[in-house]
Design an enzyme around this catalytic site. Structure first.
Site, PDB file in Angstrom:
ATOM      1  N   SER A  10       0.830  -1.210   0.000  1.00  0.00           N
ATOM      2  CA  SER A  10       0.000   0.000   0.000  1.00  0.00           C
ATOM      3  C   SER A  10       0.862   1.256   0.000  1.00  0.00           C
ATOM      4  O   SER A  10       1.859   1.337   0.715  1.00  0.00           O
ATOM      5  CB  SER A  10      -0.865  -0.011   1.265  1.00  0.00           C
ATOM      6  OG  SER A  10      -1.569   1.191   1.363  1.00  0.00           O
ATOM      7  N   GLY A  15      -4.441   3.593   1.646  1.00  0.00           N
ATOM      8  CA  GLY A  15      -5.452   3.380   2.678  1.00  0.00           C
ATOM      9  C   GLY A  15      -6.749   4.128   2.399  1.00  0.00           C
ATOM     10  O   GLY A  15      -6.738   5.319   2.111  1.00  0.00           O
ATOM     11  N   GLU A  74       1.689  -0.216  12.106  1.00  0.00           N
ATOM     12  CA  GLU A  74       2.208   1.158  12.005  1.00  0.00           C
ATOM     13  C   GLU A  74       1.620   2.112  13.045  1.00  0.00           C
ATOM     14  O   GLU A  74       1.704   3.330  12.904  1.00  0.00           O
ATOM     15  CB  GLU A  74       1.975   1.717  10.579  1.00  0.00           C
ATOM     16  CG  GLU A  74       3.209   1.649   9.701  1.00  0.00           C
ATOM     17  CD  GLU A  74       3.567   0.247   9.212  1.00  0.00           C
ATOM     18  OE1 GLU A  74       2.765  -0.685   9.426  1.00  0.00           O
ATOM     19  OE2 GLU A  74       4.662   0.074   8.659  1.00  0.00           O
ATOM     20  N   TYR A  78      -1.583   2.475  13.833  1.00  0.00           N
ATOM     21  CA  TYR A  78      -2.935   2.954  13.538  1.00  0.00           C
ATOM     22  C   TYR A  78      -3.951   2.303  14.500  1.00  0.00           C
ATOM     23  O   TYR A  78      -3.586   1.520  15.375  1.00  0.00           O
ATOM     24  CB  TYR A  78      -3.290   2.668  12.070  1.00  0.00           C
ATOM     25  CG  TYR A  78      -2.558   3.566  11.085  1.00  0.00           C
ATOM     26  CD1 TYR A  78      -2.771   4.943  11.086  1.00  0.00           C
ATOM     27  CD2 TYR A  78      -1.660   3.045  10.167  1.00  0.00           C
ATOM     28  CE1 TYR A  78      -2.105   5.771  10.188  1.00  0.00           C
ATOM     29  CE2 TYR A  78      -0.981   3.872   9.262  1.00  0.00           C
ATOM     30  CZ  TYR A  78      -1.216   5.236   9.285  1.00  0.00           C
ATOM     31  OH  TYR A  78      -0.558   6.056   8.407  1.00  0.00           O
ATOM     32  N   ARG A 122      -2.557  -6.719   8.082  1.00  0.00           N
ATOM     33  CA  ARG A 122      -1.191  -6.171   8.227  1.00  0.00           C
ATOM     34  C   ARG A 122      -0.884  -6.083   9.715  1.00  0.00           C
ATOM     35  O   ARG A 122      -1.507  -5.310  10.449  1.00  0.00           O
ATOM     36  CB  ARG A 122      -1.121  -4.802   7.550  1.00  0.00           C
ATOM     37  CG  ARG A 122       0.227  -4.161   7.597  1.00  0.00           C
ATOM     38  CD  ARG A 122       0.871  -4.075   6.231  1.00  0.00           C
ATOM     39  NE  ARG A 122       2.114  -3.326   6.326  1.00  0.00           N
ATOM     40  CZ  ARG A 122       2.297  -2.128   5.798  1.00  0.00           C
ATOM     41  NH1 ARG A 122       1.324  -1.555   5.098  1.00  0.00           N
ATOM     42  NH2 ARG A 122       3.440  -1.522   5.922  1.00  0.00           N
ATOM     43  N   HIS A 164       4.472   4.817  13.346  1.00  0.00           N
ATOM     44  CA  HIS A 164       4.897   6.083  12.746  1.00  0.00           C
ATOM     45  C   HIS A 164       5.611   6.981  13.744  1.00  0.00           C
ATOM     46  O   HIS A 164       6.437   7.795  13.364  1.00  0.00           O
ATOM     47  CB  HIS A 164       3.708   6.822  12.131  1.00  0.00           C
ATOM     48  CG  HIS A 164       3.269   6.213  10.829  1.00  0.00           C
ATOM     49  ND1 HIS A 164       4.162   5.802   9.858  1.00  0.00           N
ATOM     50  CD2 HIS A 164       2.043   5.949  10.339  1.00  0.00           C
ATOM     51  CE1 HIS A 164       3.488   5.310   8.837  1.00  0.00           C
ATOM     52  NE2 HIS A 164       2.214   5.375   9.104  1.00  0.00           N
ATOM     53  N   GLN A 210      11.700  11.388  -1.242  1.00  0.00           N
ATOM     54  CA  GLN A 210      11.576  12.796  -1.627  1.00  0.00           C
ATOM     55  C   GLN A 210      10.328  13.122  -2.441  1.00  0.00           C
ATOM     56  O   GLN A 210       9.745  14.181  -2.258  1.00  0.00           O
ATOM     57  CB  GLN A 210      12.835  13.245  -2.378  1.00  0.00           C
ATOM     58  CG  GLN A 210      13.971  13.601  -1.439  1.00  0.00           C
ATOM     59  CD  GLN A 210      15.237  13.939  -2.186  1.00  0.00           C
ATOM     60  OE1 GLN A 210      16.194  13.168  -2.184  1.00  0.00           O
ATOM     61  NE2 GLN A 210      15.274  15.070  -2.835  1.00  0.00           N
ATOM     62  N   ALA A 253      18.025  16.236  -6.935  1.00  0.00           N
ATOM     63  CA  ALA A 253      17.895  15.310  -8.058  1.00  0.00           C
ATOM     64  C   ALA A 253      16.444  15.184  -8.504  1.00  0.00           C
ATOM     65  O   ALA A 253      16.167  14.974  -9.688  1.00  0.00           O
ATOM     66  CB  ALA A 253      18.456  13.947  -7.662  1.00  0.00           C
TER      67      ALA A 253
END
Ligand code: NAP
Ligand code: SF4
Length: 672
Positions: free
Chosen positions: A26, A59, A165, A167, A215, A253, A340, A658
């Protein structure tokens, strides 16, 4: 016979057989929120064409309170279902399969409506969550189940229930965020009740012929997270509740340990997933920093998982699987894990893309068509801007000659690859070299292209890059060097170093000077020790109680800037904290708000923000004070009225990176 026998072994899920072991994980792109579902469909269909076995969407919120942001996309209306049907139809027409991720953010929701097991604000959101009561919890379960049912009506092949993560579901699992005393809190049986109940009811609603992925956070990396025994217990309960596959989540996170950044070693957490193998009988997927078919094959061959998940690598190259299967892995555009253009964009509320592949999530807008009027094109400068122009233009059928005075392609990328933790840049330069050959660009290295040499081309592209800025500080002694000389090994720095300029390059130079010997990114056990990651079997949540143990810096380094703000504030949203933490661990002093007075044999003389004067004793001062455009050739052409396209650093030097160079080069090449 494939080079990757484990990767290309089909996986039987009962009602469906996946053709290989690659899941596209995801990745939120922001496209669904735009509402242009033709574009969403084009994005996923392009990846389905590339042969990935199964994809998981970004998500989707099950309800308003669970959305990561107000206005987060979800399947709330019939119109939403018909929009998503466009996506599933396009994917199926391209021969692919797709599952929709249901993401309830809980206390991570950036919204005053957020809800959680307990009213504990997260460190990454300003909004304290409301504590759910029994009815509130039942509503969340019902909404998640309804989202799964709607996903099925929209033609998805399955759903992924986001349980990692940090959540919502993860928040119920651990005492860190769950302080309840009712049947949803307290003992582990109670804390895991919600995720298990969600999976059980989702399965009941969707029937057997539908993929349900859960997950699971295998290593939380936050205080008071799960023990390994609890992870296994949860995995088994989720299997019994009816999940088809267990996917891996690594770290919350809010964890202060990097888990996906470029400085994280490849496959750094596959050993964690391996511990679950044999404890459950449904397939287990591993993830994080797997970005080449070689690593993916090795992970599977070593029995770390039944399947691998890669998310960002499919932004970099939708044809990852197809190219691996064709025995051409060197042509796969590498994800360098920079964040990035993908995650940093998401956090800046921009549409995600990819530094290496600006077409990602822009498939309908940036199109490379074959030309029916081939031109002779000269490109001067083989840095990221010139390289991307060359390979896109040549790929479209133009006759491209690329000049560079250096003996090697890459430009500033060759400096980036010298930094410990940025080894992925080697792969990027290698890929450009391969693509120059594949597309037939004529490469003229060690060749100074002057005005005479450029006459006779149909188009001239100037990508001559930048030169370091001389900040004009008075120097009467001491040793002052430019970052270019330090990173290219022309000059050595002494034991006490002052760095002038705390931009991306100042930070990179500080990283370079505070390491000695092998980069921890190339040595997994050293990296785990450096960041304080432990076996979750031994220490709850995988946190070493003794904390990070960085190897000592061989130098004393101070980093300065004139702006009176926290140095590193302008680095990438998702990676700046890692650069700052890494230098802090090495004892680097980072000081803003200074003005420079003089460099002499004593060191660097400066005035602090509060007016105090100071001499920083140092053996070497390294100048990292930004860059100026190298426009000498562009100006010479202009003087002779020869028109040229000026791109990259030669165009605008300020804050060049870049990402901007490759995007500008590719877009120019698409238009020639
Ligand atoms: P930069 O980010 O523009 O930083 C230049 C630094 O020099 C600033 O700290 C600036 O701070 C200082 N400076 C500017 N003019 C000065 C002057 N006249 N005298 C003294 N100091 C001066 O440039 P860079 O560090 O060279 O990086 C170039 C580009 O590459 C940037 O866009 C950067 O983001 C990118 N890059 C990114 C990464 C990354 O990790 N993402 C890594 C490397 C490079 P003050 O003006 O406050 O003194
Ligand atoms: Fe990978 Fe960087 Fe592209 Fe994101 S932007 S997909 S991290 S190369």
């Amino acid at each position: 016979m494939t080079d990757y026998p484990h990767l290309f072994r089909p996986l039987d899920l009962g009602h469906i057989t996946l053709p290989n072991r690659v899941l596209m994980g995801s990745m939120h792109t922001g496209l669904e929120e735009l509402g242009d579902f033709d574009r969403v469909a084009a994005y996923y269909a392009r990846r389905a064409e590339g042969g990935v076995a199964l994809m998981v969407t970004g998500g989707m919120a099950p309800n308003r309170e669970g959305g990561v942001l107000p206005g987060a996309a979800g399947l709330f209306t019939d119109k939403d279902i018909s929009n998503h049907s466009k996506v599933t139809e396009a994917v199926h027409n391209a021969g692919g399969r797709i599952a929709m991720q249901i993401l309830h953010a809980g206390r991570y929701a950036y919204s005053p409506e957020c809800v959680a097991p307990s009213p504990i604000k997260s460190p990454i959101s300003p909004f304290p969550p409301a504590e759910l009561d029994e009815d509130g919890i039942e509503k969340q379960i019902a909404d998640i189940v309804e989202a799964a049912r709607r996903a099925q009506s929209a033609g998805y092949d399955g759903v992924e229930v986001m349980g990692s993560e940090g959540y919502f579901l993860n928040q119920f699992l651990v005492a860190h965020t769950n302080k309840r005393t009712d049947r949803w809190g307290g003992s582990y049986e109670n804390r895991m009740r919600l995720p298990v109940e969600v999976v059980r009811r989702v399965r009941e609603a969707v029937g057997q012929n539908f993929i349900v992925i859960y997950r699971l956070s295998m290593i939380d990396l936050v205080p008071n997270g799960s023990t390994w025994k609890e992870v296994v217990q949860l995995g088994q309960a989720i299997e019994n509740a009816g999940a088809s596959i267990l996917n891996t989540g690594i770290g919350w996170h809010e964890a202060r340990i990097p888990t996906i950044a470029t400085s994280v070693p490849r496959g750094a957490f596959t050993w964690v997933t391996k511990k679950l193998m044999g404890q459950v009988s449904i397939p287990v997927i591993t993830s994080n920093r797997i970005n080449t078919p070689e690593v993916a094959e090795q992970v599977l061959a070593e029995g770390c998982a039944d399947m691998v998940s890669m998310a960002r690598p499919f932004l970099a190259d939708p044809d990852f699987v197809k190219k691996a299967k064709a025995g051409k892995p060197q042509t796969i555009a590498p994800c360098i894990a920079c964040n990035q253009a993908c995650l940093d964009h998401t956090f800046e509320m921009k549409i995600a893309s990819c530094l290496v592949n600006p077409q990602a999530a822009h498939e309908t807008e940036l199109v490379y068509t074959k030309t029916d009027r081939p031109k002779r094109i000269a490109v001067v400068g083989a840095g990221p801007a010139g390289l991307s122009t060359s390979i896109v233009a040549a790929g479209r059928g133009h006759d491209v000659t690329l000049f560079d005075r250096a003996a090697e392609i890459g430009g500033q990328l060759n400096m980036a690859k010298m930094i410990p933790g940025k080894e992925e840049f080697h792969g990027l330069v290698d890929w450009f070299r391969t693509m120059i050959e594949e597309t037939g660009v004529q490469l003229k290295l060690e060749t100074e292209a002057d005005v005479e040499a450029l006459k006779g081309f149909d188009e001239v592209v100037i990508a001559t890059g930048v030169v370091p800025r001389d900040p004009g500080i008075k120097i009467t002694g001491g040793s002052t060097v430019s970052y270019v000389d330090v990173l290219t090994g022309k000059r050595n720095a002494g034991e006490r170093v002052a760095i002038i300029g705390a931009g991306g390059i100042g930070f990179d130079v500080a990283e370079f000077l505070t390491h000695d010997g092998e980069s921890p990114t190339e040595n997994l056990s050293a990296w785990l020790e450096e960041w304080g990651v432990a076996d979750p079997d031994e220490h709850r949540s995988g946190l070493d109680p003794e904390g990070p143990k960085p190897s000592p810096s061989p130098r004393t380094v101070s980093l300065f800037q004139r702006k009176a703000e926290r140095p590193g504030k302008r680095l990438g949203k998702t990676t700046g904290w890692i650069h700052r933490a890494s230098l802090q661990m090495k004892g680097v002093k980072m000081i803003g708000g200074v003005s420079y007075e003089l460099i002499d044999d004593e060191g660097l003389h400066l005035t602090r923000q509060d007016g105090t004067k100071e001499v920083v004793p140092c053996d070497t001062v390294v100048m990292c004070a930004g860059q100026l455009s190298d426009r000498s050739l562009a100006d010479a052409l202009e003087a002779q009225a020869i028109s040229a396209h000026v791109i990259g650093g030669a165009d605008v030097a300020a804050e060049l990176d870049a990402k901007r160079a490759i995007d500008q080069g590719s877009r120019l090449a698409a238009s020639l």
